[in-house]
Design an enzyme around this catalytic site. Structure first.
Site, PDB file in Angstrom:
ATOM      1  N   GLY A  12       0.786  -1.230   0.000  1.00  0.00           N
ATOM      2  CA  GLY A  12       0.000   0.000   0.000  1.00  0.00           C
ATOM      3  C   GLY A  12       0.818   1.280   0.000  1.00  0.00           C
ATOM      4  CB  SER A  13       4.298   2.196  -0.915  1.00  0.00           C
ATOM      5  OG  SER A  13       4.447   1.899  -2.280  1.00  0.00           O
ATOM      6  CG  ASN A  14       1.707   3.202  -5.770  1.00  0.00           C
ATOM      7  OD1 ASN A  14       2.044   4.182  -6.409  1.00  0.00           O
ATOM      8  ND2 ASN A  14       2.362   2.043  -5.831  1.00  0.00           N
ATOM      9  CE  LYS A  65     -12.279 -11.405 -10.719  1.00  0.00           C
ATOM     10  NZ  LYS A  65     -10.987 -11.478 -11.382  1.00  0.00           N
ATOM     11  CG  MET A  90      -0.945  -7.771  -6.866  1.00  0.00           C
ATOM     12  SD  MET A  90      -0.305  -6.709  -8.191  1.00  0.00           S
ATOM     13  CE  MET A  90       0.902  -7.828  -8.884  1.00  0.00           C
ATOM     14  NE  ARG A  91      -8.282 -11.173  -6.018  1.00  0.00           N
ATOM     15  CZ  ARG A  91      -8.049 -12.461  -5.878  1.00  0.00           C
ATOM     16  NH1 ARG A  91      -8.603 -13.340  -6.681  1.00  0.00           N
ATOM     17  NH2 ARG A  91      -7.251 -12.890  -4.913  1.00  0.00           N
ATOM     18  CG  LEU A  92      -7.091 -10.498 -14.744  1.00  0.00           C
ATOM     19  CD1 LEU A  92      -7.393 -11.659 -15.691  1.00  0.00           C
ATOM     20  CD2 LEU A  92      -6.609  -9.284 -15.524  1.00  0.00           C
ATOM     21  CG  ASN A 107      -3.592  -1.142 -12.612  1.00  0.00           C
ATOM     22  OD1 ASN A 107      -3.439  -1.255 -11.396  1.00  0.00           O
ATOM     23  ND2 ASN A 107      -2.901  -1.872 -13.479  1.00  0.00           N
ATOM     24  CG  HIS A 109       1.947  -2.647 -14.995  1.00  0.00           C
ATOM     25  ND1 HIS A 109       1.670  -3.813 -14.316  1.00  0.00           N
ATOM     26  CD2 HIS A 109       2.944  -2.936 -15.855  1.00  0.00           C
ATOM     27  CE1 HIS A 109       2.475  -4.772 -14.749  1.00  0.00           C
ATOM     28  NE2 HIS A 109       3.257  -4.267 -15.687  1.00  0.00           N
TER      29      HIS A 109
END
Ligand code: GAR
Length: 192
Positions: A12-14, A65, A90-92, A107, A109
């Site tokens: 969670g640094s972002n 899902k 980290m999940r679609l 997002n 990346h």
């Protein structure tokens, strides 16, 4: 003021960088909720330090899902969330969330997409031997780190060294995400 949710699976640094930019008055937004798919992730501690509520849900506790994402959408709606900001989630993302928040999910990346999508983009870049990599902020679609690009910045690979390069990338991420979100929430982002 944009009312946003930040999604994270790990450190969670972002998330923290975005929240600190808000506190400094550099980003006109309010993080009303942190969502994590990994109950116990360190992002929960960071959120608690800022008194921001966390919705922690494990996909494993749902039959599908769609049911998992519907529970998240219900919580987002209950908190009047306008934008979904993925930061190490980290999940679609699939149909349920994408439909509920069409063109409202972004997002970050750690590569210059479309190079090195998916997991461990920094490791992929080092293994490939590229001399320059970077960071991408993009709208989210059903693909893995695909979707229209909003902002990118190049970062040098330092001596083929993972630790140094990773630190440089994280630093670039924290700055780029804040700037890109400010533009986005101000209605200044257009994609072709
Ligand atoms: C960040 O480097 C982010 O770009 C990456 O996960 C890290 C999370 O760090 N995301 C992806 O790789 C998405 N495919 P953080 O939890 O400290 O913000």
């Amino acid at each position: 003021t944009a009312n946003i949710a930040v999604f994270a699976s790990g450190s969670g640094s972002n998330f923290q960088a975005i929240q600190e930019a808000i506190v400094r008055g550099e980003l006109d937004a309010n993080i009303a909720l942190v969502v994590t798919d990994k109950p116990g992730a360190y992002v929960e501690t960071r959120a608690a330090n800022f008194d921001i509520p966390v919705f922690a849900v494990s996909p494993k506790s749902f039959a599908s899902k769609a049911a998992y994402e519907q529970a998240i959408v219900d919580e987002l709606r209950a908190n009047n969330i306008e934008w979904v900001v993925l930061a190490g989630y980290m999940r679609l993302v699939s149909d349920t969330l994408l439909t509920a928040y069409a063109s409202k999910i972004v997002n970050i990346h750690p590569s210059l997409l479309p190079s090195f999508p998916g997991k461990d983009a920094i490791g992929q870049a080092l293994a490939h031997g590229v001399k320059v990599t970077g960071v991408t902020v993009h709208f989210v679609d059903e693909g893995m780190d695909t979707g229209p690009i909003i902002a990118q910045i190049a970062v040098d690979v330092i001596d083929g060294n993972r630790e140094l390069t990773e630190a440089a990338i994280h630093k670039a991420e924290h700055k780029l995400y804040t700037q890109a979100l400010q533009q986005l929430f101000a209605g200044k982002v257009r994609v072709n």
